[in-house]
Design a protein around this motif. Structure first.
Motif, PDB file in Angstrom:
ATOM      1  N   SER A   1       0.361   5.408   0.611  1.00 52.98           N
ATOM      2  CA  SER A   1      -0.585   6.403   1.092  1.00 52.98           C
ATOM      3  C   SER A   1      -0.052   7.799   0.813  1.00 52.98           C
ATOM      4  O   SER A   1       1.133   8.083   1.017  1.00 52.98           O
ATOM      5  CB  SER A   1      -0.803   6.217   2.602  1.00 52.98           C
TER       6      SER A   1
ATOM      7  N   ASN B   1     -10.017   6.221  -1.094  1.00 49.14           N
ATOM      8  CA  ASN B   1      -9.865   7.619  -0.702  1.00 49.14           C
ATOM      9  C   ASN B   1     -10.659   7.851   0.580  1.00 49.14           C
ATOM     10  O   ASN B   1     -11.856   7.565   0.638  1.00 49.14           O
ATOM     11  CB  ASN B   1     -10.353   8.547  -1.810  1.00 49.14           C
TER      12      ASN B   1
ATOM     13  N   ASN C   1     -14.351   3.326  -2.012  1.00 48.92           N
ATOM     14  CA  ASN C   1     -13.637   2.345  -2.825  1.00 48.92           C
ATOM     15  C   ASN C   1     -13.691   2.848  -4.261  1.00 48.92           C
ATOM     16  O   ASN C   1     -14.683   2.656  -4.971  1.00 48.92           O
ATOM     17  CB  ASN C   1     -14.308   0.983  -2.680  1.00 48.92           C
ATOM     18  N   ASN C   2     -12.619   3.521  -4.699  1.00 49.79           N
ATOM     19  CA  ASN C   2     -12.624   4.135  -6.029  1.00 49.79           C
ATOM     20  C   ASN C   2     -12.620   3.107  -7.148  1.00 49.79           C
ATOM     21  O   ASN C   2     -13.154   3.357  -8.238  1.00 49.79           O
ATOM     22  CB  ASN C   2     -11.410   5.057  -6.185  1.00 49.79           C
ATOM     23  N   THR C   3     -12.040   1.949  -6.908  1.00 50.86           N
ATOM     24  CA  THR C   3     -11.942   0.938  -7.963  1.00 50.86           C
ATOM     25  C   THR C   3     -13.311   0.431  -8.383  1.00 50.86           C
ATOM     26  O   THR C   3     -13.595   0.262  -9.580  1.00 50.86           O
ATOM     27  CB  THR C   3     -11.067  -0.236  -7.485  1.00 50.86           C
TER      28      THR C   3
ATOM     29  N   GLU D   1       0.842  -1.190   0.000  1.00 47.31           N
ATOM     30  CA  GLU D   1       0.000   0.000   0.000  1.00 47.31           C
ATOM     31  C   GLU D   1       0.882   1.246   0.000  1.00 47.31           C
ATOM     32  O   GLU D   1       1.918   1.288   0.669  1.00 47.31           O
ATOM     33  CB  GLU D   1      -0.886   0.029   1.250  1.00 47.31           C
TER      34      GLU D   1
ATOM     35  N   GLN E   1      -7.140  -6.023  -3.648  1.00 47.81           N
ATOM     36  CA  GLN E   1      -6.661  -4.640  -3.556  1.00 47.81           C
ATOM     37  C   GLN E   1      -7.532  -3.714  -4.388  1.00 47.81           C
ATOM     38  O   GLN E   1      -8.017  -4.087  -5.464  1.00 47.81           O
ATOM     39  CB  GLN E   1      -5.209  -4.534  -4.019  1.00 47.81           C
TER      40      GLN E   1
ATOM     41  N   TYR F   1      -5.333   9.372   0.386  1.00 51.07           N
ATOM     42  CA  TYR F   1      -5.529   8.511  -0.794  1.00 51.07           C
ATOM     43  C   TYR F   1      -4.565   7.337  -0.678  1.00 51.07           C
ATOM     44  O   TYR F   1      -3.353   7.519  -0.524  1.00 51.07           O
ATOM     45  CB  TYR F   1      -5.264   9.277  -2.086  1.00 51.07           C
TER      46      TYR F   1
ATOM     47  N   ASN G   1      -8.130   0.898  -4.984  1.00 48.49           N
ATOM     48  CA  ASN G   1      -7.681   2.246  -4.661  1.00 48.49           C
ATOM     49  C   ASN G   1      -8.757   2.894  -3.788  1.00 48.49           C
ATOM     50  O   ASN G   1      -9.947   2.824  -4.108  1.00 48.49           O
ATOM     51  CB  ASN G   1      -7.447   3.067  -5.920  1.00 48.49           C
TER      52      ASN G   1
ATOM     53  N   HIS H   1      -3.213   3.944  -2.493  1.00 45.32           N
ATOM     54  CA  HIS H   1      -3.098   3.126  -3.704  1.00 45.32           C
ATOM     55  C   HIS H   1      -2.826   1.680  -3.296  1.00 45.32           C
ATOM     56  O   HIS H   1      -2.009   1.417  -2.423  1.00 45.32           O
ATOM     57  CB  HIS H   1      -1.958   3.666  -4.574  1.00 45.32           C
ATOM     58  N   ASN H   2      -3.550   0.733  -3.890  1.00 40.66           N
ATOM     59  CA  ASN H   2      -3.422  -0.701  -3.573  1.00 40.66           C
ATOM     60  C   ASN H   2      -3.833  -1.014  -2.133  1.00 40.66           C
ATOM     61  O   ASN H   2      -3.173  -1.785  -1.433  1.00 40.66           O
ATOM     62  CB  ASN H   2      -1.988  -1.196  -3.831  1.00 40.66           C
TER      63      ASN H   2
END
Length: 764
Positions: free
Chosen positions: A545, A607, A636-638, A543, A603, A569, A605, A571-572
């Motif tokens: 951050s 925010n 959960n942006n993904t 991860e 996993q 934010y 991405n 990532h992963n």
């Protein structure tokens, strides 16, 4: 090699003892600024040297055998007065330092923070920190994290009944929050849903909660924040002090008792503590939840030296925790009518052993802080006398920081850290593979102070190597094994500005890093305490951050408070999730088949952003209305849906009255409301909404004088209306234990009243 390192430390200590530098002393008087009369019983602390004393009947105090060089912060506190923090330079052998305290009806932000790279006043520290005292920790909490979650905006808890609480800071928990005790990162297999922290709740003299990324100092796993648990400072030379505390709670019969003694004989310092807690099954408004009792025992101590060259303390502790679980299937009755303190199967048997050697050597005009640790964490999950799951984790750690002397407003710190984990499976069932993990880190940090401004910058490198071991059971592969390594460079910037005594601003920005843990990489089995089958993913990435926050603190005689905003934010982002219908049937030792939901690590991405703060009104010198609030929005942006397991927004309101009553000291009575908002931002694949609710709380207490001896007595009540509710982060609420039957839920604790006494001792 480990023995050689420890031997070198003791040789270094011996060298300084044989060839000591000249000792410095600090002495002075504490008085009332208005009347000039002496103040007896004020606490004077040198947090950097872990030493404290109290003023006598004439207001006099003294510290002896102090380092003969360096700059240190002296903190003076007394109830009803504004705290004072001064910087002293110990280049002179005998320093006279008087303090004139001003009466104040409000708490002050002038507090010393030790859990950051440079010990400093809170107002000049860019990190958002809440400091909770021992008095504030006393109440009707069932463990340390439960007590903190009631006090600190932005701090929540994932609970499994009354005995297990995991800290969540700004929506992040598990391996994203680091707990530090005796200068050593607590290693208790934090990856587990129902794995709490193995720290005696009576142990801290105070707790510092760092909100936001603290990876620069604490490395991987601190991307959410840090809980720094501080033992009582040792008294000054010639003193022996201690404490006795005891409490009883009506809801679950919780008895909590602790005894501590600490002393200083010409620089030889020592401390010992023993604590015991025991509770039967807790009562909800619908009935008593079966086999939810717990008991724990803790024994800890310290031996060391406080000399002019610094200090060296050897801390040791042993904690044994037994926690019951109710082995129910959907449709089974959840509630019983029993107050038995005997735990039935299934249950957990947790034992945590720790040795920590904490050193602070004054070398020239700088100082070397060196912490060495060894921990053994044994976690047995028992369905019968023989453990089914049995994790045995051994951790060796080293943390070294060299601080240069301040010059032209600049302070520099350089450091390295290392830890090695070795985990074995000793049970008959398996969830995660046996593994070895190596972590290495190095950092540099600089802080510049000019006028009312402070700026800091830091850079850190981390390396993590994981090795999971392959395992076959009856010719069938249980774990494939894995080998991977991760590295990262992260940085941080911070800034503070003091506009006036009543207003200051702080801000931070930076990046952080967390490597996937062995459970996320290699799980493959039933986790009995969570009633689910977990499957890891060896291809997980670390991860990363990227976060920023800003806080405005304000305070005057009538209105005080703070407001902070943050964004993070990641990532992963790693988390385990399940989908409806994804189940696995396992034949247990009893020969019966059991079907579990399958949770797989993946996993996305993510925010997270939010707000936290406080607004307090001091209408008169004896009337206080305190309000705190916090809210986290996580996406959960993904998959464009809410992130799972996020605390609900909350507002705490407390009215506290402190009238002057003849014969009583520090008398108070309080009434409060805990207002939790509805949490309908959930991951609908495996979560259900949590409704809003309001809890009514109250408290009363005072300090009695038995001759020269003080005795604090208190009563604290929570959920006085016996409200039926499910907390959003309770693992026992509907839908968390079983997707198929959302009625399979257990209410949180009902009405609870705790009666307690606290006896501080001054023996010599």
């Amino acid at each position: 090699m480990k023995l050689k390192i420890i031997g070198c430390i003791f040789m270094l200590v011996s060298y300084f003892s044989i060839f000591p530098a000249l000792a410095a002393t600090i002495s002075g008087k504490v008085t009332d600024a208005k009347t000039n009369l002496p103040i007896a019983g004020a606490t004077i602390s040198l947090q950097q040297l872990r030493s404290s004393t109290a003023s006598d009947q004439q207001g006099q105090y003294s510290f002896k055998s102090l380092p003969s060089s360096g700059r240190y912060l002296v903190e003076v506190r007394f109830l009803g007065y504004q705290s004072v923090v001064k910087t002293v330079d110990l280049t002179s052998e005998n320093l006279s330092l008087d303090f004139a305290l001003t009466e104040s009806i409000i708490e002050t932000n002038e507090v010393v923070v030790t859990g950051t790279l440079v010990t400093s006043q809170s107002r000049r520290n860019s990190t958002s920190v809440a400091v909770i005292s021992k008095d504030e920790l006393q109440g009707n909490a069932t463990n340390l994290i439960d007590a903190l979650a009631r006090q600190v905006p932005g701090l929540s808890q994932i609970t499994t009944g009354q005995g297990i609480s995991k800290p969540v800071i700004r929506g992040l928990g598990y391996n994203r929050v680091v707990t530090v005790s005796d200068g050593v990162k607590q290693m208790g297999q934090q990856w587990g849903d129902e794995h709490g922290i193995e720290i005696d709740q009576n142990q801290p003299d105070r707790v510092e909660v760092l909100r936001g990324a603290a990876s620069l100092m604490y490395g991987s796993d601190a991307i959410g924040g840090v809980i720094n648990v501080l033992e009582p400072n040792v008294p000054t030379a010639g003193q022996i002090k201690g404490e006795v505390l005891s409490s009883y709670s009506t809801n679950n019969g919780l008895t909590n008792s602790s005894v501590m003694l600490t002393g200083n004989e010409n620089g030889f310092v020592w401390r010992g503590r023993g604590s015991y807690q025991n509770a039967y099954s807790y009562n909800t408004p619908a009935g008593r939840y079966g086999n939810s009792g717990f008991n724990n025992s803790n024994f800890s101590g310290m031996l060391g030296l406080n000399k002019q060259w610094g200090y060296s303390h050897l801390n040791f502790s042993y904690l044994k925790n037994n926690i019951g679980f109710y082995d129910a299937e959907p449709g089974d009755p959840l509630y019983i009518n029993s107050k038995s303190r005997t735990l039935d199967f299934p249950k957990q048997d947790i034992r945590h052993y720790k040795l920590a050697l904490n050193n602070n050597f004054i070398i020239g005009s700088g100082s070397l802080k060196l912490d060495l640790g060894y921990q053994k964490n044994q976690r047995r999950e028992l369905e019968e006398a023989t453990p089914s799951l049995f994790f045995d984790l051994n951790t060796y750690s080293l943390d070294a920081k060299y601080s240069l002397s301040e010059k032209n407003g600049w302070q520099h710190v350089f450091g390295i850290s290392a830890s090695q984990e070795h985990s074995l499976n000793k049970g008959v069932e398996f969830l995660i593979p046996a593994y070895d993990q190596l972590e290495l880190g190095a950092f540099g940090y600089a802080k510049k102070t000019w006028g009312e401004n402070t700026f800091n910058v830091g850079l850190r490198y981390d390396y993590v190597n994981n090795k999971g071991k392959q395992l076959f059971i009856e010719d069938e592969e249980q774990f494939a094994g894995f080998k991977n390594s991760f590295s990262n460079v992260s940085g941080a910037l911070g800034y503070t500005h003091i506009f006036s005594e009543d207003l200051n601003f702080k801000a931070n920005a930076g990046s952080a890093f967390r490597a996937p843990n062995p459970a996320e990489l290699g799980s493959n089995g039933v986790h009995e305490g969570t009633y689910r089958y977990e499957v890891g993913n060896e291809n997980l990435k670390p991860e990363r951050s990227y976060q920023a926050d800003a806080t405005l603190e304000f305070g005057h005689s009538i209105v005080t408070g703070s407001i902070g905003i943050y964004e993070n934010y990641i990532h992963n982002f790693i988390y385990a999730s399940t989908t409806k219908g994804d189940t696995k049937t396992v034949v247990g030792e009893d020969g019966d088949s059991h079907t579990y939901d399958v949770y797989r690590y993946g996993q996305v991405n993510a925010n997270l952003y939010g707000v936290e703060g406080s607004l307090n009104f001091h209408l008169l010198n004896w009337i206080h209305l305190d309000n705190t609030f916090s809210y986290t929005h996580a996406q959960n942006n993904t998959f464009n849906r809410p992130l799972a397991l996020i605390p609900a927004g909350v507002v705490h309101n407390t009215l506290r009255l402190e009238p002057k009553i003849s014969g009583l000291n520090a008398f108070y009575v309080s009434v409060g409301l805990d207002n939790y908002f509805k949490q309908n931002r959930i991951d609908e694949t495996f979560e259900t909404p949590a409704n809003s609710y309001t809890l009514l709380n109250a408290g009363i207490g005072t300090t009695l004088h038995l001759g020269s001896q003080q005795l604090k007595v208190f009563a604290a009540a929570s959920n006085l209306t016996n409200k039926r509710y499910y907390d959003a982060l309770s693992r026992l609420r509907p839908g968390r234990l079983s997707q198929e039957d959302t009625s399979f839920g257990v209410y949180n604790m009902g009405r609870n009243i705790t009666f307690g006494v606290y006896l501080p001792l001054s023996i010599k």
